[in-house]
Design a protein around this motif. Structure first.
Motif, short mmCIF file in Angstrom:
data_model
loop_
_atom_site.label_atom_id
_atom_site.label_comp_id
_atom_site.label_asym_id
_atom_site.label_seq_id
_atom_site.Cartn_x
_atom_site.Cartn_y
_atom_site.Cartn_z
N PHE A 33 4.15 -9.05 -13.84
CA PHE A 33 4.00 -7.71 -13.28
C PHE A 33 5.36 -7.02 -13.17
N SER A 34 5.34 -5.75 -12.72
CA SER A 34 6.54 -4.91 -12.82
C SER A 34 7.62 -5.27 -11.80
N LEU A 35 7.25 -5.56 -10.57
CA LEU A 35 8.26 -5.87 -9.56
C LEU A 35 8.90 -7.23 -9.83
N GLU A 36 10.20 -7.32 -9.56
CA GLU A 36 10.88 -8.60 -9.77
C GLU A 36 10.30 -9.67 -8.85
N ASN A 37 10.17 -9.35 -7.58
CA ASN A 37 9.47 -10.19 -6.62
C ASN A 37 8.19 -9.46 -6.22
N ASP A 38 7.06 -9.97 -6.64
CA ASP A 38 5.80 -9.23 -6.48
C ASP A 38 4.85 -9.97 -5.54
N PRO A 39 4.76 -9.55 -4.26
CA PRO A 39 3.86 -10.22 -3.32
C PRO A 39 2.45 -9.64 -3.33
N ASN A 40 2.12 -8.83 -4.33
CA ASN A 40 0.84 -8.13 -4.36
C ASN A 40 -0.25 -8.97 -5.01
N LEU A 41 -1.48 -8.72 -4.58
CA LEU A 41 -2.67 -9.26 -5.24
C LEU A 41 -3.21 -8.16 -6.14
N HIS A 42 -3.32 -8.45 -7.41
CA HIS A 42 -3.77 -7.45 -8.39
C HIS A 42 -5.27 -7.64 -8.60
N LEU A 43 -6.04 -6.63 -8.21
CA LEU A 43 -7.49 -6.74 -8.15
C LEU A 43 -8.15 -5.83 -9.17
N THR A 44 -9.12 -6.37 -9.89
CA THR A 44 -9.99 -5.61 -10.78
C THR A 44 -11.43 -6.02 -10.51
N PHE A 54 -2.40 -13.11 -8.88
CA PHE A 54 -1.16 -13.02 -8.12
C PHE A 54 -0.05 -13.74 -8.87
N ALA A 55 1.18 -13.35 -8.58
CA ALA A 55 2.35 -13.98 -9.19
C ALA A 55 2.74 -15.23 -8.41
N PRO A 56 3.22 -16.28 -9.07
CA PRO A 56 3.61 -17.51 -8.37
C PRO A 56 4.76 -17.27 -7.39
N ALA A 94 0.59 -9.82 0.30
CA ALA A 94 0.10 -8.55 0.84
C ALA A 94 -1.40 -8.47 0.58
N PRO A 95 -2.23 -8.22 1.59
CA PRO A 95 -3.68 -8.22 1.40
C PRO A 95 -4.13 -7.04 0.53
N VAL A 96 -5.29 -7.21 -0.09
CA VAL A 96 -5.87 -6.15 -0.92
C VAL A 96 -7.35 -6.05 -0.57
N SER A 97 -7.88 -4.84 -0.61
CA SER A 97 -9.28 -4.62 -0.25
C SER A 97 -10.03 -3.98 -1.41
N THR A 98 -11.35 -4.15 -1.38
CA THR A 98 -12.22 -3.53 -2.38
C THR A 98 -13.61 -3.37 -1.81
N TYR A 99 -14.28 -2.31 -2.27
CA TYR A 99 -15.70 -2.11 -1.97
C TYR A 99 -16.55 -2.35 -3.22
N ALA A 100 -15.91 -2.80 -4.32
CA ALA A 100 -16.57 -2.99 -5.61
C ALA A 100 -17.23 -1.71 -6.08
N CYS A 101 -16.71 -0.59 -5.62
CA CYS A 101 -17.22 0.71 -6.02
C CYS A 101 -16.14 1.73 -5.67
N SER A 102 -16.35 2.97 -6.10
CA SER A 102 -15.37 4.03 -5.87
C SER A 102 -15.85 4.93 -4.75
N LEU A 103 -14.96 5.17 -3.77
CA LEU A 103 -15.31 6.09 -2.69
C LEU A 103 -15.21 7.55 -3.14
N SER A 104 -14.64 7.77 -4.33
CA SER A 104 -14.63 9.10 -4.93
C SER A 104 -15.74 9.18 -5.94
N SER A 105 -15.73 10.23 -6.75
CA SER A 105 -16.81 10.44 -7.72
C SER A 105 -16.61 9.61 -8.99
#
Length: 438
Positions: free
Chosen positions: A148-159, A169-171, A275-286
């Motif tokens: 991923f882009s950050l050198e140190n990446d504490p993010n969870l990448h969700l799809t 996630f990155a090791p 860093a936590p990540v959230s999802t509703y498995a849907c879009s709150l927008s259109s």
């Protein structure tokens, strides 16, 4: 993005002038209200204290983490919104190769200095900032990132899609003393390197059909630190450093799910959270999928095992009641009919009971659904609907048995027909037209 850096410099200069003016007024006229921090272009966030901020479209802010002790080696800072993207970076120019954009984004701060930058998108954003500190013995989440882009990446990448949610996630790397170079990530793979680290993946379900920011904030607070994750989260799997750093969960459309990962050092008995990540498995927008309303054992990962066990379970009741066709027919009709009522209610009110059938359908039509960690939440609505389902089933079975009590069996039992024909003797006095077998 250079414009953002210029804006921050101008805001800082303006803040210094405002502070000097305020100081002069304070000396002349006594104490007054504190100068606004927003005018200075930066926001202070103390450790372990969530701070809410409202960003105008394309607005940039410098974030400064305060209350850092001398024992702290690094800080995990995170920002999250309800659904809008926000960009984080360690540079005020937000370079593409050192920035990350998401509704939930985090950075690792090595305290030289404890500062990072955030930028809103094309619309106003209400965001929450939070920071956690760690010592030199704690592993550093995402510090061995190569993807991923950050050198140190504490993010969870969700799809996600309609069937599954993937979290990558990155090791992590071993901890180190402040301002010292971290250990090499991939030179060796022995127990003295980052390859000894393990990863526990957790999930937390928000209240059903609650899509509010208030509910999300409470959930994110419960899934930020190691202690809170262990207290509130559900551990769905564990990965070692030699396995792929990705896990799959079921997509529960319209129900909020928060994921986080705890990286553990089994030798030093220390840990840290991503860093936590959230999802509703849907879009709150259109856009995207709009929000409307089995077990994880390894043996079920294999399609042959799953379908054999599934068929065997389906045949248990018919096999037991094969000699009692009336009871079998009544029980089957009552069970399927009462469940159909629950499914109809589930169209308008979210319930995980609908996934009894939906998960089987997903497994049938989606080839990769076998790897999904499926652990549906059982909440208040589910308890109510389960009670209704049981009541409909019991009342349906009882009513049908009462109505059919004095009637001929339907359908006729094949075994009884065969036994009756076997015991019947035929001769010259047997009538040619016999009453039908009942």
């Amino acid at each position: 993005m250079r414009l953002c850096a210029v804006e921050l410099l101008l805001a800082a200069a303006s803040g210094m002038l405002s502070a000097q003016s305020y100081s002069s007024r304070g000396l002349a006229g006594g104490a007054g209200s504190a100068p606004p921090r927003a005018a200075a272009g930066y926001i202070k966030i103390p450790l372990l204290e969530p701070v809410s901020v409202l960003l105008e479209p394309n607005e940039c802010k410098r974030i400064v983490v305060t209350n850092i002790s001398s024992q702290t080696a690094f800080v995990i800072a995170q920002v999250y919104t309800h659904m809008q993207d926000v960009m984080v970076s360690l540079s005020p120019s937000f370079p593409a190769d050192a920035s990350y954009t998401s509704p939930s984004a985090g950075v690792v701060l090595t305290l030289t200095p404890a500062t990072f930058f955030i930028r809103a998108g094309e619309e106003m954003v209400s965001a929450v900032l939070f920071a956690l500190s760690y010592t030199a013995l704690d592993p550093i989440p995402g510090a061995c990132n190569t993807e991923f882009s950050l050198e140190n990446d504490p993010n969870l990448h969700l799809t996600y899609d309609r069937y599954e949610t993937a979290v990558t996630f990155a090791p992590a790397n071993l901890g180190t003393v402040r301002q010292l170079a971290p250990p090499a990530c991939d030179v060796k793979t022995d127990v003295h390197t980052r390859w000894r680290l393990t990863y526990d993946i957790y999930q937390y379900f928000l209240p059903e059909s609650d899509l509010t920011m208030e509910s999300l904030s409470k959930g994110m607070n419960k899934m930020s630190s190691v202690q809170e994750i262990e207290r509130n989260g559900i551990k769905i799997t564990t990965r070692n450093s030699f396995q792929q750093s990705i896990t799959y969960g079921n997509s529960y459309i319209g129900t909020g799910v928060i994921y986080n990962v705890i990286v553990r050092d089994p030798h030093l008995k220390t840990s840290a959270s991503y860093a936590p990540v959230s999802t509703y498995a849907c879009s709150l927008s259109s856009e995207g999928y709009p929000c409307k309303n089995s077990a994880n054992f390894t043996i079920f990962r294999n399609d042959i095992n799953f379908w054999i066990i599934f068929c065997c379970v389906m045949l248990v009741v018919p096999t037991v009641l094969i000699l009692r066709p009336r009871a079998l027919n009544i029980i089957t009709c009552a069970l399927v009919g009462s469940y159909a009522v629950i499914v109809a209610i589930g169209v308008y009110v979210y319930t995980s009971l609908t996934y009894i059938v939906l998960n089987v359908i997903k497994r049938t039509i989606h080839p990769d659904f076998a790897k999904v960690e499926s652990d549906a939440p059982f909440q208040r609505t589910d308890f109510i609907l389960t009670s209704i389902w049981a009541m409909l089933f019991v009342s349906g079975v009882s009513l049908q048995f009462i109505l059919e009590r004095n009637r001929l069996p339907f359908p006729p039992c094949p075994y009884d027909n065969w036994r009756r024909r076997r015991n019947t003797t035929y001769g010259e006095r047997t009538p040619l037209l016999r009453p039908p077998d009942i």
